[in-house]
Scaffold this motif. Sequence first.
Motif, PDB file in Angstrom:
ATOM      1  N   TYR A  20       0.813  -1.231   0.000  1.00  0.00           N
ATOM      2  CA  TYR A  20       0.000   0.000   0.000  1.00  0.00           C
ATOM      3  C   TYR A  20       0.844   1.278   0.000  1.00  0.00           C
ATOM      4  O   TYR A  20       0.305   2.367   0.174  1.00  0.00           O
ATOM      5  CB  TYR A  20      -1.007  -0.020   1.156  1.00  0.00           C
TER       6      TYR A  20
ATOM      7  N   ARG B 265      -1.646   1.184  -9.969  1.00  0.00           N
ATOM      8  CA  ARG B 265      -2.776   0.337 -10.332  1.00  0.00           C
ATOM      9  C   ARG B 265      -3.098   0.350 -11.829  1.00  0.00           C
ATOM     10  O   ARG B 265      -3.799  -0.538 -12.305  1.00  0.00           O
ATOM     11  CB  ARG B 265      -4.016   0.755  -9.537  1.00  0.00           C
TER      12      ARG B 265
ATOM     13  N   LYS C 144     -11.219   9.623  -5.642  1.00  0.00           N
ATOM     14  CA  LYS C 144     -11.559   8.911  -4.395  1.00  0.00           C
ATOM     15  C   LYS C 144     -12.287   9.843  -3.438  1.00  0.00           C
ATOM     16  O   LYS C 144     -13.186   9.415  -2.704  1.00  0.00           O
ATOM     17  CB  LYS C 144     -10.277   8.362  -3.758  1.00  0.00           C
TER      18      LYS C 144
ATOM     19  N   GLN D 293     -11.272  -5.887   3.016  1.00  0.00           N
ATOM     20  CA  GLN D 293     -11.647  -4.937   1.968  1.00  0.00           C
ATOM     21  C   GLN D 293     -10.440  -4.068   1.595  1.00  0.00           C
ATOM     22  O   GLN D 293     -10.581  -2.895   1.260  1.00  0.00           O
ATOM     23  CB  GLN D 293     -12.869  -4.118   2.413  1.00  0.00           C
TER      24      GLN D 293
END
Length: 419
Positions: A61, A68, A98, A354
């Motif tokens: 992360y 991505r 986002k 998640q």
Amino acid sequence: MSDTNQMPREEGIDHSLSLIREGYMYISNRRHSFNSDIFETRLLGKKAICMGGKEAAEVFYDTEKFKRKDAAPNRAIQTLFGKNGVQALDEQAHKHRKEMFMSIMSPDQLEKLTDITKKQWEAAVEKWGQMDKVILYKEAQEIMCRTACQWAGVPVQEDEVKKLTKDLAAMFESAAVVGPAHWLGRNARNHVEKWIGELIDRVRDGKVNLPEDTILHRFAWHRDLEGNFLNTETVAVEVINILRPIVAIAIYINFIALAVHHYPKEREKLKSGDEKYAQMFLQEVRRFYPFFPFVAALVKKDFTWNGYKFEEDTLTLLDLYGTNHDPEIWENHDMFSPDRFAKWEGSPFDFIPQGGGDYFMGHRCAGEWVTMEVMKVSLDYLANRMDYEIPDQDLSFSMFSMPSIPRSKVVLKNVKRRI
Ligand code: HEM
């Protein structure tokens, strides 16, 4: 002497088939046999890195190290994700998009969602009382589709609900399958994107008036970093990024029913109405049962971590299921035990059903609070607000098919609303 080490390597030309065959266990099996949280393999004809565990999640992360764009395989884009959605963006463009998602996760919006979910459960239980048998998976999908549309401000006619529910479900049920079931997912996406696209055009032309605080309104009028509106197709993809995963919560609803059924002592504890315990129970449902097996990214630029060399553009998979079952992190990792969450310190890298890391800077799921709110209401119904029987059926679930769903889809009989 070289200052880098060779990663444990799975020999062979390609292991994509083993990944499909071993499903949720593919990465864990090899982490175990190599006795290493990281190994190299070959997937989709190319070198790939697989890793799992808390430290691996921390590095995965780190947005300086991974990107991505182009990481998701085409079959997932055509079904699960759609083109040009938030999942494939990086850096400032990602952060800005986002924020559009995170802006709708306010306490007010979540309260509104909880109210809608309760009303939909209430109506469903009333209806189930008249039915000979209830297939919970199908019914929960419909509850969730109605909830999602109402919450997002997407107007849907009563006679369209069943088809829309089926289409949204096909998108997440078809990404990892081959043959007709996969094409069902692609057709479903094309159909729903077109339908929502037309709706967005009507919103923008002033032919459909929506309150400003609806998600559809906000997304339709969202501007990108250059100040331009998003094109219609992209807005449709992002609206579906709200509707589709809410319908997917039906999978967790099935696992809640399973846990309530398999662990009667837990059901007893839930009767007290202790909200903290309900929260721990739901966290354990998300940790224990399989949902997303892993997430994928590409190495952004060459770097070395723990003596291992990561080369630019190498596909890297982070083991979500395996990290949630990592014996280094979780004592008695294969036991269903909500109490473990009383001691959990809340790290964003060890409990990652998640995804992990930061919501704004990284790709952690935007809908985690939505998922928990909807699960809370659903648990209350399944544990406390209705009586029902679970007749003999195959409640086992596969560790290979993704997503995994109890084989019988959880059949309920003699459903009655408790007074
Ligand atoms: C049903 C349960 C759910 C599960 C298991 C789940 C799981 C995930 C996972 C694993 C990711 C990827 C994390 C990563 O790439 O690192 C993700 C991303 C995402 N999820 Fe969820 N999710 C769920 C529900 C939801 C809901 C209810 C919503 C919206 C209301 C939602 C919206 C999103 C979005 C927009 C992203 C992309 C975030 C980004 O790329 O920055 N999800 N989810």
